[in-house]
Design a protein around this motif. Structure first.
Motif, PDB file in Angstrom:
ATOM      1  N   GLU A   1      -7.650 -62.112  -9.026  1.00 48.84           N
ATOM      2  CA  GLU A   1      -8.317 -63.186  -8.288  1.00 48.84           C
ATOM      3  C   GLU A   1      -7.782 -63.267  -6.858  1.00 48.84           C
ATOM      4  O   GLU A   1      -8.551 -63.405  -5.910  1.00 48.84           O
ATOM      5  CB  GLU A   1      -8.097 -64.518  -9.034  1.00 48.84           C
ATOM      6  CG  GLU A   1      -9.032 -65.642  -8.591  1.00 48.84           C
ATOM      7  CD  GLU A   1     -10.506 -65.249  -8.645  1.00 48.84           C
ATOM      8  OE1 GLU A   1     -11.182 -65.429  -7.620  1.00 48.84           O
ATOM      9  OE2 GLU A   1     -10.967 -64.744  -9.703  1.00 48.84           O
ATOM     10  N   GLU A   2      -6.479 -63.124  -6.707  1.00 48.29           N
ATOM     11  CA  GLU A   2      -5.859 -63.155  -5.380  1.00 48.29           C
ATOM     12  C   GLU A   2      -6.332 -61.969  -4.537  1.00 48.29           C
ATOM     13  O   GLU A   2      -6.534 -62.084  -3.336  1.00 48.29           O
ATOM     14  CB  GLU A   2      -4.335 -63.103  -5.509  1.00 48.29           C
ATOM     15  CG  GLU A   2      -3.721 -64.342  -6.106  1.00 48.29           C
ATOM     16  CD  GLU A   2      -2.274 -64.117  -6.500  1.00 48.29           C
ATOM     17  OE1 GLU A   2      -1.436 -64.928  -6.107  1.00 48.29           O
ATOM     18  OE2 GLU A   2      -1.969 -63.118  -7.196  1.00 48.29           O
TER      19      GLU A   2
ATOM     20  N   ARG B   1      -9.223 -60.490  -4.736  1.00 50.31           N
ATOM     21  CA  ARG B   1     -10.589 -60.759  -4.295  1.00 50.31           C
ATOM     22  C   ARG B   1     -10.596 -61.704  -3.087  1.00 50.31           C
ATOM     23  O   ARG B   1     -11.294 -61.474  -2.109  1.00 50.31           O
ATOM     24  CB  ARG B   1     -11.405 -61.379  -5.441  1.00 50.31           C
ATOM     25  CG  ARG B   1     -12.374 -60.384  -6.089  1.00 50.31           C
ATOM     26  CD  ARG B   1     -13.407 -61.084  -6.931  1.00 50.31           C
ATOM     27  NE  ARG B   1     -12.842 -61.920  -7.973  1.00 50.31           N
ATOM     28  CZ  ARG B   1     -12.440 -61.476  -9.169  1.00 50.31           C
ATOM     29  NH1 ARG B   1     -12.559 -60.196  -9.459  1.00 50.31           N
ATOM     30  NH2 ARG B   1     -11.935 -62.283 -10.065  1.00 50.31           N
ATOM     31  N   GLU B   2      -9.778 -62.752  -3.161  1.00 53.64           N
ATOM     32  CA  GLU B   2      -9.699 -63.712  -2.055  1.00 53.64           C
ATOM     33  C   GLU B   2      -9.131 -63.054  -0.806  1.00 53.64           C
ATOM     34  O   GLU B   2      -9.578 -63.296   0.310  1.00 53.64           O
ATOM     35  CB  GLU B   2      -8.797 -64.889  -2.443  1.00 53.64           C
ATOM     36  CG  GLU B   2      -9.521 -65.920  -3.283  1.00 53.64           C
ATOM     37  CD  GLU B   2      -8.559 -66.953  -3.862  1.00 53.64           C
ATOM     38  OE1 GLU B   2      -7.445 -67.114  -3.314  1.00 53.64           O
ATOM     39  OE2 GLU B   2      -8.924 -67.581  -4.864  1.00 53.64           O
TER      40      GLU B   2
ATOM     41  N   PRO C   1     -11.415 -59.550 -15.889  1.00 55.82           N
ATOM     42  CA  PRO C   1     -12.051 -60.684 -15.222  1.00 55.82           C
ATOM     43  C   PRO C   1     -12.176 -61.874 -16.166  1.00 55.82           C
ATOM     44  O   PRO C   1     -12.412 -61.700 -17.358  1.00 55.82           O
ATOM     45  CB  PRO C   1     -13.437 -60.164 -14.842  1.00 55.82           C
ATOM     46  CG  PRO C   1     -13.432 -58.699 -15.096  1.00 55.82           C
ATOM     47  CD  PRO C   1     -12.346 -58.434 -16.083  1.00 55.82           C
TER      48      PRO C   1
END
Ligand SMILES: [Zn+2]
Ligand SMILES: [Zn+2]
Length: 274
Positions: free
Chosen positions: A196-197, A199-200, A273
């Motif tokens: 997630e990090e 992707r950000e 995911p």
């Protein structure tokens, strides 16, 4: 200079004649002769995790024996969650192990820019394992590297993906353009970040150069990078190429018809995911 030192110096000079300087294994640095395939010593050639076997039909990573279908664990999770990658298909030449890492480190941090072209040759042979040369020749309109930030390029003097991409496209006879994509801002190193990090971290980091927007419309594009790990970077770029939004102009451009990627090494399947 002692007699022994002098003898050693002569011996070294003679060794240089047999093994011209610069002919070192691109993975372990051992002296090799110039007939070695991909400039790898015998041991490294054998230790490389060449992907000649089953691999993921989406991202190209090697499949584990426990993967039932033709998708890796990460890709089948993505498919189930309705969040499949935005690229069409990925290819990797080898699984990312210690030998592959040593090659990439030598290229990126060891002033061995010459390794880029050798990796280009490996990428070309990888594609020839799937397609005939003339088939490959008509498959893509543009080949382009994943860009690095200009500051990083300044320190290193080159973008490693650019060197690899050039070496590949030359051999494949495909149109190569390293100036389509821009890296707008620096990102944190991906290492140590969760999915997630990652992707950000990468979101909004790339864009298409204004004057290249029309070139991208309807094009079949092959992206080149040195390594594929979570796929966050490639996914972000493929999304932009397929659906470009140009903030300088008040209109939408049509995107690429197809975006594939080709990397030297595919990392471990670590994406799960949510
Ligand atoms: Zn070696
Ligand atoms: Zn996959």
């Amino acid at each position: 200079m002692s007699k022994r030192d002098w003898l050693r110096k002569i011996e070294n000079e003679m060794l240089d004649l047999v093994y011209p300087p610069g002919l070192y294994c691109i993975s372990c640095g051992k002296i090799i002769d110039d007939s070695r395939t991909y400039r790898l010593c015998n041991d490294c050639m054998k230790s490389m995790n060449w992907i000649t076997d089953r691999h993921c039909g989406k991202c190209g990573r090697p499949l584990a024996d426990t993967d039932p279908g033709n998708l890796c664990f990460g890709c089948s999770q993505r498919e189930a969650a309705g969040r499949m990658f935005s690229f069409d298909k990925g290819y990797a030449c080898a699984g990312y192990g210690s030998c592959e890492q040593a090659v990439i480190f030598a290229l990126k941090y060891g002033s061995r820019a010459d390794i880029g072209d050798t990796l280009g040759e490996i990428l070309y042979d990888r594609m020839l394992a799937e397609y005939e040369a003339d088939e490959l020749d008509g498959m893509y309109d543009i080949v382009m590297p994943v860009p690095v930030h200009s500051e990083k390029k300044g320190i290193r003097g080159f973008n490693q993906a650019d060197l690899i991409g050039k070496g590949f496209a030359e051999r494949a006879g495909l149109h190569y353009d390293p100036n389509v994509l821009i890296r707008r801002r620096k990102t944190l190193p991906m290492k140590g970040l969760g999915p997630e990090e990652r992707r950000e971290n990468i979101c909004g980091a790339f864009s298409i150069r204004q004057r290249k927007l029309s070139m991208v419309e309807g094009a079949r594009i092959l992206l080149i990078d040195d390594i594929f790990t979570t796929g966050a970077t490639i996914d972000e770029i493929a999304g932009i190429l397929k659906d470009p939004w140009n903030d300088d102009e008040d209109r939408m451009h049509n995107g690429a018809a197809r975006v594939d990627f080709l990397a030297f090494a595919g990392g471990a399947d670590i994406i799960v995911p949510a």
